[in-house]
Design an enzyme around this catalytic site. Structure first.
Site, PDB file in Angstrom:
ATOM      1  N   VAL A   1       2.645  -6.376   2.882  1.00  0.00           N
ATOM      2  CA  VAL A   1       3.128  -5.350   3.825  1.00  0.00           C
ATOM      3  C   VAL A   1       2.115  -4.204   3.945  1.00  0.00           C
ATOM      4  O   VAL A   1       2.476  -3.068   4.217  1.00  0.00           O
ATOM      5  CB  VAL A   1       4.546  -4.845   3.423  1.00  0.00           C
ATOM      6  CG1 VAL A   1       5.567  -5.951   3.560  1.00  0.00           C
ATOM      7  CG2 VAL A   1       4.560  -4.278   2.011  1.00  0.00           C
TER       8      VAL A   1
ATOM      9  N   ASP B   1       6.904   0.986   2.044  1.00  0.00           N
ATOM     10  CA  ASP B   1       6.587   0.016   0.980  1.00  0.00           C
ATOM     11  C   ASP B   1       7.513   0.255  -0.217  1.00  0.00           C
ATOM     12  O   ASP B   1       7.958  -0.693  -0.865  1.00  0.00           O
ATOM     13  CB  ASP B   1       5.142   0.188   0.500  1.00  0.00           C
ATOM     14  CG  ASP B   1       4.125   0.130   1.624  1.00  0.00           C
ATOM     15  OD1 ASP B   1       3.407  -0.859   1.729  1.00  0.00           O
ATOM     16  OD2 ASP B   1       4.074   1.096   2.408  1.00  0.00           O
TER      17      ASP B   1
ATOM     18  N   HIS C   1       9.508  -0.262   8.253  1.00  0.00           N
ATOM     19  CA  HIS C   1       8.871  -1.549   8.548  1.00  0.00           C
ATOM     20  C   HIS C   1       8.919  -2.559   7.394  1.00  0.00           C
ATOM     21  O   HIS C   1       9.361  -3.687   7.550  1.00  0.00           O
ATOM     22  CB  HIS C   1       7.385  -1.333   8.883  1.00  0.00           C
ATOM     23  CG  HIS C   1       7.100  -0.247   9.845  1.00  0.00           C
ATOM     24  ND1 HIS C   1       7.275  -0.378  11.198  1.00  0.00           N
ATOM     25  CD2 HIS C   1       6.612   1.010   9.650  1.00  0.00           C
ATOM     26  CE1 HIS C   1       6.905   0.732  11.811  1.00  0.00           C
ATOM     27  NE2 HIS C   1       6.499   1.592  10.903  1.00  0.00           N
ATOM     28  N   ASP C   2       8.351  -2.136   6.258  1.00  0.00           N
ATOM     29  CA  ASP C   2       8.092  -3.094   5.182  1.00  0.00           C
ATOM     30  C   ASP C   2       9.379  -3.645   4.574  1.00  0.00           C
ATOM     31  O   ASP C   2       9.431  -4.800   4.130  1.00  0.00           O
ATOM     32  CB  ASP C   2       7.222  -2.440   4.104  1.00  0.00           C
ATOM     33  CG  ASP C   2       5.876  -2.004   4.659  1.00  0.00           C
ATOM     34  OD1 ASP C   2       5.536  -2.425   5.789  1.00  0.00           O
ATOM     35  OD2 ASP C   2       5.160  -1.259   3.968  1.00  0.00           O
TER      36      ASP C   2
ATOM     37  N   ASP D   1       0.870  -1.185   0.000  1.00  0.00           N
ATOM     38  CA  ASP D   1       0.000   0.000   0.000  1.00  0.00           C
ATOM     39  C   ASP D   1       0.908   1.236   0.000  1.00  0.00           C
ATOM     40  O   ASP D   1       0.867   2.049   0.906  1.00  0.00           O
ATOM     41  CB  ASP D   1      -0.970  -0.007   1.204  1.00  0.00           C
ATOM     42  CG  ASP D   1      -0.250  -0.025   2.548  1.00  0.00           C
ATOM     43  OD1 ASP D   1       0.883  -0.543   2.623  1.00  0.00           O
ATOM     44  OD2 ASP D   1      -0.813   0.500   3.526  1.00  0.00           O
TER      45      ASP D   1
HETATM   46  C1  BDR Z   1       2.653  -0.386   8.560  1.00  0.00           C
HETATM   47  O1  BDR Z   1       1.662   0.623   8.309  1.00  0.00           O
HETATM   48  C2  BDR Z   1       1.961   1.277   7.108  1.00  0.00           C
HETATM   49  O2  BDR Z   1       1.709   2.617   7.229  1.00  0.00           O
HETATM   50  C3  BDR Z   1       3.415   0.990   6.818  1.00  0.00           C
HETATM   51  O3  BDR Z   1       3.648   1.027   5.428  1.00  0.00           O
HETATM   52  C4  BDR Z   1       3.608  -0.380   7.391  1.00  0.00           C
HETATM   53  O4  BDR Z   1       3.262  -1.374   6.477  1.00  0.00           O
HETATM   54  C5  BDR Z   1       3.290  -0.102   9.897  1.00  0.00           C
HETATM   55  O5  BDR Z   1       2.339  -0.095  10.900  1.00  0.00           O
HETATM   56 CA    CA Z   2       2.774  -0.769   4.119  1.00  0.00          CA
END
Ligand code: BDR
Ligand code: CA
Length: 331
Positions: free
Chosen positions: A141, A16, A259-260, A11
Protein backbone atom coordinates in the site's frame (compact mmCIF):
# COMPACT_ATOMS: atom_id res chain seq x y z
CA UNK A 1 -12.36 -20.73 6.85
CA UNK A 2 -8.62 -20.55 6.30
CA UNK A 3 -7.17 -17.18 7.16
CA UNK A 4 -5.47 -15.17 4.40
CA UNK A 5 -1.77 -15.11 5.24
CA UNK A 6 -0.44 -11.71 4.24
CA UNK A 7 2.75 -9.68 4.12
CA UNK A 8 1.86 -5.99 4.33
CA UNK A 9 4.10 -3.40 2.66
CA UNK A 10 3.56 0.08 4.07
CA UNK A 11 4.84 3.66 4.02
CA UNK A 12 3.04 4.63 7.23
CA UNK A 13 1.23 7.21 6.94
CA UNK A 14 -2.19 7.65 8.56
CA UNK A 15 -4.16 5.37 6.21
CA UNK A 16 -1.36 2.76 6.27
CA UNK A 17 -1.73 2.80 10.07
CA UNK A 18 -5.44 1.97 9.77
CA UNK A 19 -4.58 -0.76 7.24
CA UNK A 20 -2.14 -2.36 9.70
CA UNK A 21 -4.81 -2.28 12.40
CA UNK A 22 -7.42 -3.93 10.14
CA UNK A 23 -4.95 -6.64 9.11
CA UNK A 24 -3.88 -7.29 12.70
CA UNK A 25 -7.36 -7.37 14.25
CA UNK A 26 -9.43 -9.22 11.65
CA UNK A 27 -10.00 -12.90 12.35
CA UNK A 28 -9.95 -13.54 8.57
CA UNK A 29 -6.32 -12.45 8.20
CA UNK A 30 -3.05 -13.81 9.50
CA UNK A 31 -0.63 -10.89 9.48
CA UNK A 32 2.67 -12.70 8.91
CA UNK A 33 5.04 -9.71 8.77
CA UNK A 34 5.32 -6.09 7.69
CA UNK A 35 7.76 -4.55 5.23
CA UNK A 36 8.30 -0.81 5.19
CA UNK A 37 9.17 1.33 2.21
CA UNK A 38 9.95 4.97 1.46
CA UNK A 39 6.96 6.96 0.23
CA UNK A 40 4.79 9.25 2.31
CA UNK A 41 7.96 9.99 4.24
CA UNK A 42 11.60 8.83 4.22
CA UNK A 43 12.12 5.19 5.18
CA UNK A 44 13.30 5.84 8.74
CA UNK A 45 10.06 7.72 9.47
CA UNK A 46 7.74 5.22 7.79
CA UNK A 47 9.50 2.46 9.75
CA UNK A 48 9.29 4.37 13.04
CA UNK A 49 5.59 5.09 12.46
CA UNK A 50 4.95 1.44 11.62
CA UNK A 51 6.65 0.28 14.82
CA UNK A 52 4.54 2.71 16.88
CA UNK A 53 1.38 1.08 15.48
CA UNK A 54 2.79 -2.41 16.08
CA UNK A 55 3.44 -1.44 19.71
CA UNK A 56 -0.07 -0.01 20.10
CA UNK A 57 -1.40 -3.41 19.04
CA UNK A 58 1.02 -5.26 21.33
CA UNK A 59 2.42 -7.20 18.36
CA UNK A 60 6.13 -6.49 18.85
CA UNK A 61 6.93 -10.15 19.61
CA UNK A 62 4.85 -11.73 16.85
CA UNK A 63 4.81 -9.49 13.78
CA UNK A 64 8.30 -8.60 12.59
CA UNK A 65 8.99 -5.37 10.72
CA UNK A 66 11.51 -5.39 7.84
CA UNK A 67 12.80 -2.05 6.52
CA UNK A 68 12.85 -1.89 2.75
CA UNK A 69 14.04 0.41 -0.01
CA UNK A 70 14.90 4.01 0.68
CA UNK A 71 14.10 5.37 -2.75
CA UNK A 72 12.67 4.47 -6.16
CA UNK A 73 14.38 2.01 -8.49
CA UNK A 74 15.32 4.67 -11.06
CA UNK A 75 12.78 7.51 -11.12
CA UNK A 76 14.53 9.71 -8.57
CA UNK A 77 17.63 9.89 -10.77
CA UNK A 78 15.87 12.64 -12.71
CA UNK A 79 15.03 15.45 -10.30
CA UNK A 80 12.18 16.78 -12.42
CA UNK A 81 10.26 13.52 -12.07
CA UNK A 82 9.92 13.80 -8.30
CA UNK A 83 8.70 16.74 -6.30
CA UNK A 84 9.20 15.15 -2.88
CA UNK A 85 7.75 12.70 -0.40
CA UNK A 86 3.98 12.38 -0.45
CA UNK A 87 3.68 13.97 -3.89
CA UNK A 88 2.39 17.51 -4.10
CA UNK A 89 -0.31 17.15 -1.50
CA UNK A 90 1.13 19.74 0.85
CA UNK A 91 0.19 23.35 1.19
CA UNK A 92 0.25 26.27 3.57
CA UNK A 93 -2.99 27.46 5.14
CA UNK A 94 -2.77 30.60 7.28
CA UNK A 95 0.98 30.15 7.82
CA UNK A 96 0.53 26.51 8.90
CA UNK A 97 1.59 23.60 6.70
CA UNK A 98 -1.26 21.25 5.85
CA UNK A 99 -0.21 17.78 4.80
CA UNK A 100 -1.94 14.43 4.33
CA UNK A 101 0.55 12.76 6.66
CA UNK A 102 2.36 13.75 9.81
CA UNK A 103 6.13 13.30 9.90
CA UNK A 104 5.85 11.14 12.99
CA UNK A 105 2.66 9.70 14.39
CA UNK A 106 3.01 11.64 17.62
CA UNK A 107 -0.36 10.43 18.92
CA UNK A 108 1.62 7.29 19.82
CA UNK A 109 4.78 6.98 21.95
CA UNK A 110 8.19 6.33 20.42
CA UNK A 111 8.48 2.62 19.59
CA UNK A 112 10.18 0.11 21.85
CA UNK A 113 10.09 -2.67 19.24
CA UNK A 114 13.11 -2.69 16.96
CA UNK A 115 13.08 -3.26 13.20
CA UNK A 116 14.73 -6.43 11.84
CA UNK A 117 18.31 -6.25 10.53
CA UNK A 118 17.29 -8.15 7.40
CA UNK A 119 15.98 -5.93 4.62
CA UNK A 120 12.51 -6.35 3.12
CA UNK A 121 13.71 -7.51 -0.32
CA UNK A 122 15.61 -10.45 1.21
CA UNK A 123 12.69 -11.18 3.53
CA UNK A 124 10.30 -11.49 0.59
CA UNK A 125 12.61 -13.81 -1.32
CA UNK A 126 13.48 -16.11 1.61
CA UNK A 127 9.95 -16.29 3.01
CA UNK A 128 8.17 -16.89 -0.28
CA UNK A 129 10.74 -19.33 -1.72
CA UNK A 130 10.79 -21.35 1.53
CA UNK A 131 6.99 -21.32 1.81
CA UNK A 132 4.33 -23.48 0.20
CA UNK A 133 3.02 -22.63 -3.26
CA UNK A 134 0.17 -20.14 -2.87
CA UNK A 135 0.86 -19.58 0.84
CA UNK A 136 1.32 -15.81 0.83
CA UNK A 137 -0.75 -12.86 -0.30
CA UNK A 138 1.22 -9.62 -0.69
CA UNK A 139 -0.54 -6.37 0.19
CA UNK A 140 1.57 -3.36 -0.82
CA UNK A 141 0.00 0.00 0.00
CA UNK A 142 2.96 2.25 -0.76
CA UNK A 143 5.39 2.56 -3.69
CA UNK A 144 6.09 -0.88 -5.16
CA UNK A 145 9.90 -0.65 -4.90
CA UNK A 146 10.44 -3.56 -2.47
CA UNK A 147 8.38 -6.11 -4.40
CA UNK A 148 9.77 -5.06 -7.79
CA UNK A 149 13.34 -5.37 -6.48
CA UNK A 150 12.54 -8.82 -5.08
CA UNK A 151 11.04 -9.83 -8.44
CA UNK A 152 14.16 -8.68 -10.26
CA UNK A 153 16.43 -10.69 -7.93
CA UNK A 154 14.21 -13.80 -7.72
CA UNK A 155 11.49 -13.80 -10.43
CA UNK A 156 10.26 -17.23 -9.29
CA UNK A 157 8.45 -15.60 -6.35
CA UNK A 158 5.75 -14.48 -8.84
CA UNK A 159 4.73 -18.09 -9.38
CA UNK A 160 4.86 -18.98 -5.68
CA UNK A 161 2.58 -16.33 -4.20
CA UNK A 162 -1.20 -16.60 -4.04
CA UNK A 163 -1.89 -13.03 -5.19
CA UNK A 164 -1.00 -9.36 -4.86
CA UNK A 165 -3.65 -6.90 -3.67
CA UNK A 166 -2.30 -3.38 -3.98
CA UNK A 167 -3.47 0.16 -3.37
CA UNK A 168 -2.42 2.41 -6.21
CA UNK A 169 -3.29 4.01 -9.50
CA UNK A 170 -6.43 5.58 -10.79
CA UNK A 171 -8.38 5.76 -14.01
CA UNK A 172 -10.72 8.72 -13.48
CA UNK A 173 -9.13 9.89 -10.23
CA UNK A 174 -5.53 10.98 -9.56
CA UNK A 175 -3.74 12.94 -6.84
CA UNK A 176 0.03 13.52 -7.30
CA UNK A 177 -0.25 14.81 -10.87
CA UNK A 178 -3.13 15.28 -13.34
CA UNK A 179 -2.29 11.82 -14.65
CA UNK A 180 -0.99 9.81 -11.71
CA UNK A 181 -1.72 8.50 -8.24
CA UNK A 182 1.05 8.78 -5.64
CA UNK A 183 2.08 5.12 -5.01
CA UNK A 184 2.50 4.46 -8.73
CA UNK A 185 3.95 7.87 -9.59
CA UNK A 186 6.55 7.52 -6.83
CA UNK A 187 8.10 4.49 -8.53
CA UNK A 188 6.56 3.90 -11.96
CA UNK A 189 9.20 1.39 -13.11
CA UNK A 190 8.59 -0.72 -10.02
CA UNK A 191 4.85 -0.60 -10.64
CA UNK A 192 5.26 -1.74 -14.25
CA UNK A 193 7.48 -4.64 -13.13
CA UNK A 194 4.85 -5.73 -10.61
CA UNK A 195 1.92 -5.28 -13.02
CA UNK A 196 3.58 -7.53 -15.58
CA UNK A 197 5.01 -10.20 -13.24
CA UNK A 198 2.35 -12.77 -14.06
CA UNK A 199 0.89 -13.15 -10.56
CA UNK A 200 -2.81 -12.63 -9.86
CA UNK A 201 -3.14 -8.90 -9.08
CA UNK A 202 -6.02 -6.83 -7.73
CA UNK A 203 -5.62 -3.07 -8.04
CA UNK A 204 -7.49 -0.92 -5.53
CA UNK A 205 -7.17 2.52 -7.15
CA UNK A 206 -8.42 5.99 -6.24
CA UNK A 207 -11.57 5.27 -8.29
CA UNK A 208 -12.51 2.81 -5.53
CA UNK A 209 -11.07 4.55 -2.46
CA UNK A 210 -12.62 7.95 -3.24
CA UNK A 211 -16.00 6.24 -3.29
CA UNK A 212 -15.51 4.78 0.17
CA UNK A 213 -14.91 7.85 2.31
CA UNK A 214 -15.33 7.85 6.09
CA UNK A 215 -17.09 10.93 7.47
CA UNK A 216 -16.92 12.98 10.65
CA UNK A 217 -20.08 11.41 12.14
CA UNK A 218 -18.32 8.06 11.89
CA UNK A 219 -15.22 9.54 13.51
CA UNK A 220 -17.39 10.60 16.46
CA UNK A 221 -18.81 7.06 16.66
CA UNK A 222 -15.25 5.71 16.73
CA UNK A 223 -14.41 7.99 19.65
CA UNK A 224 -17.55 6.75 21.43
CA UNK A 225 -16.28 3.17 21.08
CA UNK A 226 -13.62 4.37 23.48
CA UNK A 227 -10.82 1.79 23.13
CA UNK A 228 -7.21 2.94 22.69
CA UNK A 229 -7.21 1.51 19.14
CA UNK A 230 -10.55 3.02 18.09
CA UNK A 231 -9.48 6.39 19.55
CA UNK A 232 -6.28 6.21 17.52
CA UNK A 233 -8.16 5.30 14.31
CA UNK A 234 -10.52 8.22 14.99
CA UNK A 235 -7.52 10.55 15.42
CA UNK A 236 -6.00 9.38 12.13
CA UNK A 237 -9.21 9.77 10.14
CA UNK A 238 -9.99 13.13 11.76
CA UNK A 239 -6.57 14.36 10.64
CA UNK A 240 -7.24 13.05 7.13
CA UNK A 241 -10.64 14.76 6.94
CA UNK A 242 -9.06 18.09 7.94
CA UNK A 243 -6.32 17.71 5.31
CA UNK A 244 -8.62 16.51 2.54
CA UNK A 245 -11.17 19.25 3.19
CA UNK A 246 -8.44 21.77 2.49
CA UNK A 247 -6.23 20.03 -0.09
CA UNK A 248 -8.53 17.78 -2.04
CA UNK A 249 -12.19 18.09 -1.02
CA UNK A 250 -14.35 15.02 -1.52
CA UNK A 251 -17.99 15.13 -2.70
CA UNK A 252 -19.03 15.15 0.96
CA UNK A 253 -16.84 17.86 2.49
CA UNK A 254 -16.37 16.39 5.96
CA UNK A 255 -15.10 13.03 4.76
CA UNK A 256 -11.88 11.43 3.53
CA UNK A 257 -10.70 8.24 1.87
CA UNK A 258 -8.72 5.77 3.97
CA UNK A 259 -7.15 4.23 0.86
CA UNK A 260 -4.88 1.56 2.30
CA UNK A 261 -7.46 0.18 4.71
CA UNK A 262 -9.78 -0.53 1.77
CA UNK A 263 -7.10 -2.73 0.17
CA UNK A 264 -6.88 -4.83 3.36
CA UNK A 265 -10.65 -4.88 3.83
CA UNK A 266 -11.33 -6.36 0.39
CA UNK A 267 -9.54 -9.50 1.56
CA UNK A 268 -11.93 -9.78 4.49
CA UNK A 269 -15.04 -8.90 2.51
CA UNK A 270 -14.50 -8.90 -1.30
CA UNK A 271 -17.80 -7.10 -1.99
CA UNK A 272 -16.45 -3.83 -0.54
CA UNK A 273 -15.06 -3.53 -4.07
CA UNK A 274 -17.47 -3.08 -6.96
CA UNK A 275 -17.14 -3.04 -10.73
CA UNK A 276 -13.99 -5.15 -10.60
CA UNK A 277 -12.87 -5.92 -14.15
CA UNK A 278 -10.00 -8.00 -15.52
CA UNK A 279 -8.22 -5.49 -17.77
CA UNK A 280 -4.92 -4.69 -19.41
CA UNK A 281 -3.18 -2.04 -17.35
CA UNK A 282 0.30 -0.61 -17.96
CA UNK A 283 2.20 2.19 -16.27
CA UNK A 284 3.60 5.18 -18.16
CA UNK A 285 7.35 5.30 -17.51
CA UNK A 286 8.18 7.91 -20.15
CA UNK A 287 9.10 10.62 -17.66
CA UNK A 288 6.71 12.97 -19.43
CA UNK A 289 3.43 14.56 -18.45
CA UNK A 290 1.75 11.17 -17.90
CA UNK A 291 4.62 9.70 -15.86
CA UNK A 292 3.19 7.12 -13.45
CA UNK A 293 -0.24 7.01 -15.07
CA UNK A 294 -2.04 3.66 -14.88
CA UNK A 295 -3.32 3.20 -18.42
CA UNK A 296 -6.28 0.84 -18.62
CA UNK A 297 -6.87 -0.38 -22.16
CA UNK A 298 -10.59 0.08 -22.86
CA UNK A 299 -10.55 -1.83 -26.15
CA UNK A 300 -12.25 -5.17 -26.58
CA UNK A 301 -9.21 -6.64 -28.36
CA UNK A 302 -6.13 -5.50 -26.49
CA UNK A 303 -2.60 -5.93 -27.89
CA UNK A 304 -1.44 -7.56 -24.69
CA UNK A 305 -3.33 -9.96 -22.42
CA UNK A 306 -5.27 -8.67 -19.40
CA UNK A 307 -3.06 -8.57 -16.32
CA UNK A 308 -4.93 -7.03 -13.37
CA UNK A 309 -8.34 -7.01 -11.69
CA UNK A 310 -9.07 -3.28 -11.49
CA UNK A 311 -11.73 -2.04 -9.04
CA UNK A 312 -13.57 0.87 -10.61
CA UNK A 313 -15.85 1.44 -7.63
CA UNK A 314 -16.36 0.55 -3.97
CA UNK A 315 -19.26 0.22 -1.57
CA UNK A 316 -18.89 2.94 1.05
CA UNK A 317 -21.42 1.59 3.54
CA UNK A 318 -19.99 -1.93 3.47
CA UNK A 319 -16.48 -0.59 4.02
CA UNK A 320 -17.58 1.62 6.90
CA UNK A 321 -19.52 -1.13 8.68
CA UNK A 322 -16.65 -3.57 8.18
CA UNK A 323 -14.23 -1.11 9.78
CA UNK A 324 -16.48 -0.87 12.85
CA UNK A 325 -16.92 -4.66 12.99
CA UNK A 326 -13.16 -5.20 12.92
CA UNK A 327 -12.60 -2.68 15.70
CA UNK A 328 -15.32 -4.32 17.80
CA UNK A 329 -13.67 -7.72 17.30
CA UNK A 330 -16.62 -9.02 15.25
CA UNK A 331 -14.94 -9.77 11.93
C1 BDR B 1 -1.70 6.51 -1.40
O1 BDR B 1 -0.67 7.49 -1.18
C2 BDR B 1 -0.31 7.48 0.17
O2 BDR B 1 -0.09 8.76 0.61
C3 BDR B 1 -1.44 6.81 0.91
O3 BDR B 1 -0.96 6.19 2.08
C4 BDR B 1 -1.95 5.81 -0.09
O4 BDR B 1 -1.25 4.62 -0.03
C5 BDR B 1 -2.90 7.22 -1.99
O5 BDR B 1 -2.57 7.85 -3.17
CA1 CA C 1 0.37 4.22 1.81
Amino acid sequence: MEREKIILDVDTGSDDAVAIICAALSSKIELHSICTVWGNRPLHQTTDNTLRVVDLLGLGDTVKVYPGCETAMVATLLAKRHAGYGGQRKSVNGGKEVSMHQETIDELPAPHTLPQDKRAVMHYIDTIMNGEDGEFTLVPVGPLTNIAMALRVEPRIAGKIKQIVLMGGGCRRTNSTPAAEFNIWADPEAAQIVFTCGAKITVVPLDATHNACINSDEVEALYKMGTPVSNFVADMIKHRIAAYSYLQPMKRLDSAPVHDALAVCCLIRPDVLEQVELVRCDVDISGGIADGQTIVDPRAYTDLPPNVHFAFFANRDKFSSLLFEILRGEN
